[in-house]
Design a protein around this motif. Structure first.
Motif, PDB file in Angstrom:
ATOM      1  N   ILE A  20      47.251  53.068  40.731  1.00 10.84           N
ATOM      2  CA  ILE A  20      47.283  52.054  41.872  1.00 10.84           C
ATOM      3  C   ILE A  20      45.516  51.962  41.498  1.00 10.84           C
ATOM      4  N   LYS A  21      44.576  52.372  40.684  1.00 11.77           N
ATOM      5  CA  LYS A  21      43.276  51.967  40.573  1.00 11.77           C
ATOM      6  C   LYS A  21      43.293  51.131  39.302  1.00 11.77           C
ATOM      7  N   VAL A  22      44.755  51.483  38.551  1.00  6.20           N
ATOM      8  CA  VAL A  22      44.461  50.822  37.322  1.00  6.20           C
ATOM      9  C   VAL A  22      45.402  49.062  37.294  1.00  6.20           C
ATOM     10  N   SER A  23      46.127  48.894  38.538  1.00  4.62           N
ATOM     11  CA  SER A  23      46.977  48.145  38.509  1.00  4.62           C
ATOM     12  C   SER A  23      45.522  46.642  39.611  1.00  4.62           C
ATOM     13  N   VAL A  24      44.564  47.769  40.093  1.00  5.13           N
ATOM     14  CA  VAL A  24      44.049  46.733  41.263  1.00  5.13           C
ATOM     15  C   VAL A  24      43.188  45.382  40.048  1.00  5.13           C
ATOM     16  N   GLY A  25      43.155  46.125  39.062  1.00  2.70           N
ATOM     17  CA  GLY A  25      42.367  44.678  37.748  1.00  2.70           C
ATOM     18  C   GLY A  25      43.204  43.745  37.361  1.00  2.70           C
ATOM     19  N   VAL A  26      44.679  44.069  37.444  1.00  2.00           N
ATOM     20  CA  VAL A  26      45.560  43.021  37.144  1.00  2.00           C
ATOM     21  C   VAL A  26      45.787  42.220  38.094  1.00  2.00           C
ATOM     22  N   GLY A  27      45.819  42.741  39.301  1.00  2.00           N
ATOM     23  CA  GLY A  27      46.137  41.806  40.248  1.00  2.00           C
ATOM     24  C   GLY A  27      44.899  41.131  40.723  1.00  2.00           C
ATOM     25  N   LYS A 253      48.504  51.064  31.794  1.00  2.00           N
ATOM     26  CA  LYS A 253      48.479  52.749  31.317  1.00  2.00           C
ATOM     27  C   LYS A 253      49.164  53.054  33.148  1.00  2.00           C
ATOM     28  N   VAL A 254      49.713  52.069  33.090  1.00  2.00           N
ATOM     29  CA  VAL A 254      51.064  52.849  34.124  1.00  2.00           C
ATOM     30  C   VAL A 254      51.646  53.850  33.247  1.00  2.00           C
ATOM     31  N   ASN A 255      52.182  54.551  34.339  1.00  2.00           N
ATOM     32  CA  ASN A 255      53.786  55.592  34.696  1.00  2.00           C
ATOM     33  C   ASN A 255      54.916  54.793  34.660  1.00  2.00           C
ATOM     34  N   TYR A 256      55.620  54.299  33.478  1.00  2.00           N
ATOM     35  CA  TYR A 256      57.032  53.447  34.384  1.00  2.00           C
ATOM     36  C   TYR A 256      58.097  53.800  34.135  1.00  2.00           C
ATOM     37  N   ASP A 257      58.077  55.519  33.436  1.00  2.00           N
ATOM     38  CA  ASP A 257      59.692  56.749  33.907  1.00  2.00           C
ATOM     39  C   ASP A 257      59.014  57.018  35.220  1.00  2.00           C
ATOM     40  N   ASP A 258      58.189  57.290  36.385  1.00  2.00           N
ATOM     41  CA  ASP A 258      57.757  56.959  37.649  1.00  2.00           C
ATOM     42  C   ASP A 258      58.042  56.343  38.443  1.00  2.00           C
ATOM     43  N   PHE A 263      55.807  51.624  41.200  1.00  2.00           N
ATOM     44  CA  PHE A 263      56.177  50.608  41.981  1.00  2.00           C
ATOM     45  C   PHE A 263      54.972  50.503  42.757  1.00  2.00           C
ATOM     46  N   PRO A 264      54.573  50.920  43.669  1.00  2.00           N
ATOM     47  CA  PRO A 264      53.071  50.552  43.935  1.00  2.00           C
ATOM     48  C   PRO A 264      51.860  50.325  42.965  1.00  2.00           C
ATOM     49  N   ALA A 265      52.193  50.416  41.804  1.00  2.99           N
ATOM     50  CA  ALA A 265      51.356  49.263  41.010  1.00  2.99           C
ATOM     51  C   ALA A 265      51.343  47.748  41.211  1.00  2.99           C
ATOM     52  N   PHE A 266      53.185  47.189  40.914  1.00  2.00           N
ATOM     53  CA  PHE A 266      53.732  46.280  41.407  1.00  2.00           C
ATOM     54  C   PHE A 266      53.258  45.760  42.838  1.00  2.00           C
ATOM     55  N   ILE A 267      53.582  46.754  44.138  1.00  2.00           N
ATOM     56  CA  ILE A 267      53.252  46.202  45.030  1.00  2.00           C
ATOM     57  C   ILE A 267      51.560  45.677  45.012  1.00  2.00           C
ATOM     58  N   CYS A 268      50.788  46.555  44.683  1.00  2.00           N
ATOM     59  CA  CYS A 268      49.171  46.135  44.701  1.00  2.00           C
ATOM     60  C   CYS A 268      49.229  45.014  43.998  1.00  2.00           C
ATOM     61  N   VAL A 269      49.826  43.981  42.734  1.00  2.00           N
ATOM     62  CA  VAL A 269      49.172  43.278  41.876  1.00  2.00           C
ATOM     63  C   VAL A 269      50.090  42.306  42.747  1.00  2.00           C
ATOM     64  N   ALA A 270      51.082  42.525  43.204  1.00  2.03           N
ATOM     65  CA  ALA A 270      51.497  41.511  44.238  1.00  2.03           C
ATOM     66  C   ALA A 270      51.579  40.843  45.084  1.00  2.03           C
ATOM     67  N   MET A 271      50.637  41.718  46.193  1.00  8.51           N
ATOM     68  CA  MET A 271      50.350  41.490  47.367  1.00  8.51           C
ATOM     69  C   MET A 271      48.851  40.787  46.949  1.00  8.51           C
ATOM     70  N   THR A 272      47.833  41.303  46.221  1.00  3.93           N
ATOM     71  CA  THR A 272      46.631  40.730  45.878  1.00  3.93           C
ATOM     72  C   THR A 272      47.040  39.328  45.291  1.00  3.93           C
TER      73      THR A 272
END
Length: 323
Positions: A20-27, A253-258, A263-272
């Protein structure tokens, strides 16, 4: 200020999952890019359908913004020192003949009076219990938006450690909370860390000295407001577009095998992006993350406070929905 100086904000940062922390910057990056595209007239709102549409690309505003965008990319590709500022100045100069920028009649102006704004605040009235839901609705987005901005800009500067934490982030929280609190005495909108700080990082700013110089220059703009307001959005929007898209690299940097991570990373980006608020993105991601860890039987992988934060975010969303 209390939650900042008592270390609560710093603690929450450390327990927020890495993905989630690394996806924040993307959002935040896509949010900045969308803001730039709207200011450039390339993307517009369609009120009749409640959607975003492609704007009139033949308009002078959109064409000049695209000229500015390619100027930014040219100077960045050439690694020109101060290239972003140079692109803004050139775009501003080109915009004058097309009526998109207007040369001011004077360069100097005295700041306006603060009469009627200074100390116009009722703290005890705001603490009335009936206003608590509204205080929460204001507090949570500011709390997490600041966090998101710091992590996003810190990531762009290359300051995040292997766990996605920003060393010394508590000092940023101290400054941010003091600015937010004391700024209210002057009836200012919330003074907080700003997304556009990423422009300074992109130009090479890496230390607090960058912020000090910027603050001094902003102080001068109180007396140079005619000159400052001369710069049109078609000159600044291209910078936001470029910097916004350049911040997307963090997703590698997100683990796409888990699924409990990506999925929470994608949610973070989309909702932002869709809610126009990075705080909402982090809050929604925390809820989804906690749920996935529970249903997969992996609760023990995280500190118990992760689930407490998720419950608080559910309450936050219920307050926002009801008000």
């Amino acid at each position: 200020m209390a939650v900042s100086f008592l270390g609560i904000r710093d603690f929450i940062v450390r327990v927020i999952p890495h993905s989630i922390k690394v996806s924040v910057g993307v959002g935040i990056g896509l949010f900045i890019a969308l803001l730039g595209l709207k200011q450039a007239g390339i993307v517009i709102a369609n009120p009749s359908k409640n959607v975003l549409n492609l704007g009139d690309l033949s308009s002078a505003k959109a064409l000049m913004s695209m000229v500015g965008f390619f100027l930014v990319m040219f100077f960045v590709a050439k690694k020109t020192r101060g290239g972003i500022i140079l692109a803004i100045l050139i775009t501003t100069a080109i915009s004058i003949p097309f009526g998109l920028a207007k040369v001011p009649e004077s360069l100097f102006a005295m700041p306006g009076s603060m009469e009627g704004m200074l100390f116009e605040i009722d703290i005890l009235g705001a603490l009335d219990p009936k206003y608590l839901p509204f205080l929460l609705a204001f507090f949570i987005p500011d709390f997490f938006s600041t966090l998101g901005t710091l992590l996003g800009v810190g990531s762009q500067a290359g300051y995040l450690d292997k766990n996605g934490n920003l060393p010394g982030i508590e000092k940023n929280f101290h400054v941010d909370s003091c600015a937010t609190t004391f700024g209210s005495f002057f009836s200012c909108p919330v003074l907080t860390t700003y997304l556009e700080s990423s422009a300074g990082v992109e130009a090479g700013g890496r230390t607090g000295f960058t912020a000090v110089v910027t603050a001094i220059l902003f102080l001068f703009t109180l007396f140079l407001s005619p000159l400052a307001t001369m710069i049109p959005t078609v000159a600044t929007a291209p910078v936001l577009i470029y910097i916004g898209f350049s911040m997307m690299s963090s997703m590698k940097k997100v683990n796409y095998d888990d699924i409990t991570e990506y999925f929470p990373a994608f949610i973070c980006v989309a909702m932002t992006i869709f809610s126009f608020n990075s705080g909402n993105g982090i809050a929604a991601a925390m809820v989804v993350y906690a749920f996935l860890k529970i249903v997969t039987g992996r609760m023990k992988e995280d500190h118990w406070s992760v689930y407490a934060i998720a419950l608080a975010m559910i309450y936050y969303f219920s307050v926002v929905a009801s008000h």
